[in-house]
Scaffold this motif. Structure first.
Motif, mmCIF file in Angstrom:
data_model
loop_
_atom_site.group_PDB
_atom_site.id
_atom_site.type_symbol
_atom_site.label_atom_id
_atom_site.label_comp_id
_atom_site.label_asym_id
_atom_site.label_seq_id
_atom_site.Cartn_x
_atom_site.Cartn_y
_atom_site.Cartn_z
ATOM 1 N N ASP A 49 0.855 -1.187 0.000
ATOM 2 C CA ASP A 49 0.000 0.000 0.000
ATOM 3 C C ASP A 49 0.893 1.240 0.000
ATOM 4 O OD1 ASP A 49 -1.771 2.051 0.381
ATOM 5 O OD2 ASP A 49 -2.675 1.243 2.213
ATOM 6 N N ARG A 50 0.903 1.967 -1.102
ATOM 7 C CA ARG A 50 1.796 3.120 -1.247
ATOM 8 C C ARG A 50 1.379 4.309 -0.385
ATOM 9 N NH1 ARG A 50 6.475 1.999 -4.447
ATOM 10 N NH2 ARG A 50 5.958 0.128 -5.635
ATOM 11 N N ASP A 51 0.203 4.262 0.205
ATOM 12 C CA ASP A 51 -0.266 5.364 1.049
ATOM 13 C C ASP A 51 0.252 5.264 2.480
ATOM 14 O OD1 ASP A 51 -1.687 6.535 -1.033
ATOM 15 O OD2 ASP A 51 -3.482 5.334 -0.625
ATOM 16 N N HIS A 52 0.938 4.175 2.797
ATOM 17 C CA HIS A 52 1.502 3.997 4.133
ATOM 18 C C HIS A 52 2.991 3.685 4.008
ATOM 19 C CE1 HIS A 52 -2.839 3.275 4.685
ATOM 20 N NE2 HIS A 52 -2.648 3.762 5.902
#
Length: 287
Positions: free
Chosen positions: A100-103
């Protein structure tokens, strides 16, 4: 030239070590064909191992770091001895789609449910082994926490990696700051203030063209010593590969002997392949 550079802050009783390991890490990731995130995780672990190992006094002393957070990269292992470095990760080509690139991506790559183990072989009867549960999985904080918990050293580990568009490493630099035994309470406060600014320090590690500037992030009056060269080197050999055959099951060994075939042993660190013949195994069993 890849190197270790050491410095001393007399004003704040802090020993500082910096490594630039760009070239040797490019050798390692080429051997293991790591994806970009595996490259960063493997590079951070390797540099942290180099930095902690830089305190060892004898060329024969060895430090091994084993990191396993139950993440998709699997086990990461790095070894440093006599200014020579080698490292590998179990799954260098895990699927990037599961990240997950958002974390925080490196925490996901490494995982947070496992451990960091550091083994120091200093030529004594038994090696020193320290082990902690991971607290973040992003590696820098985990090594910093290890030093506080297992070695009771107030420290800061900050390792940073910048990649090229072709996923090779443009720059890989790490910093290790530790309080000296004679430190005072105000020195602890000073270093803790630097720890709180860890993010900005990792950015400056990459931005700076001169390692002296990085020393000055900790203390502008820091005394800087001559650099020491480090390089990638693997200690594997045919003899060690032959010895590892003993780890095979009796059934598998007998099958090789009966069929007069060969066993292929591949070094985890440098990917060198060793072919062990049935005659080699017979000689090993006799000896």
């Amino acid at each position: 030239m890849d190197k270790i550079v050491k410095g001393l802050s007399n004003d704040h009783n802090i020993k500082i070590t910096i490594t630039d390991a760009t070239n040797l890490l490019n050798e390692i990731i080429k051997l293991h064909e790591t994806n970009p995130l595996a490259t960063i995780a493997l590079a951070r672990t390797t540099m942290a191992t180099i930095l902690i190992g830089s305190d060892m006094k004898e060329e024969s002393d060895k430090i091994t770091s084993i990191l396993n957070g139950k993440g998709p990269i699997g086990t990461i292992m790095a070894e440093y001895t006599g200014h020579k470095v080698r490292a590998f990760c179990a799954n260098p080509q895990f699927s990037l789609e599961e990240i997950d690139r958002d974390h925080d991506v490196i925490s996901q790559v490494v995982g947070t449910k496992g451990y960091l183990q550091v083994i120091k072989d200093l030529g004594m009867k038994e090696p020193f082994t320290g082990k902690i549960k991971l607290i973040s999985g992003e590696i820098n904080l985990d090594f910093t926490y290890y030093l506080v918990q297992s070695e009771q050293i107030k420290s800061l580990i900050a390792c940073s990696v910048k990649l090229n568009k072709d996923n090779t490493i443009e720059k890989a630099v790490g910093l290790y700051a530790q309080l000296l035994p004679e430190h005072q309470e105000e020195d602890i406060d000073y270093l803790e203030g630097k720890v709180e600014n860890l993010g900005s320090i990792t950015e400056k590690l990459i931005e700076s063209d001169d390692l002296k500037n990085i020393f000055h992030l900790i203390d502008p009056a820091c005394k800087i010593y001559e650099p020491e060269e480090i390089k990638f080197s693997c200690s594997c050999s045919f003899e060690k590969a032959l010895e590892s055959v003993k780890l095979l099951g009796e059934e598998q060994i007998n099958e090789v002997l009966e069929n007069n075939s060969e066993v292929e042993i591949v070094c985890d660190f440098c990917r060198t392949k060793y072919l062990i013949s049935s005659d080699d195994i017979k000689k090993l069993m006799i000896s």
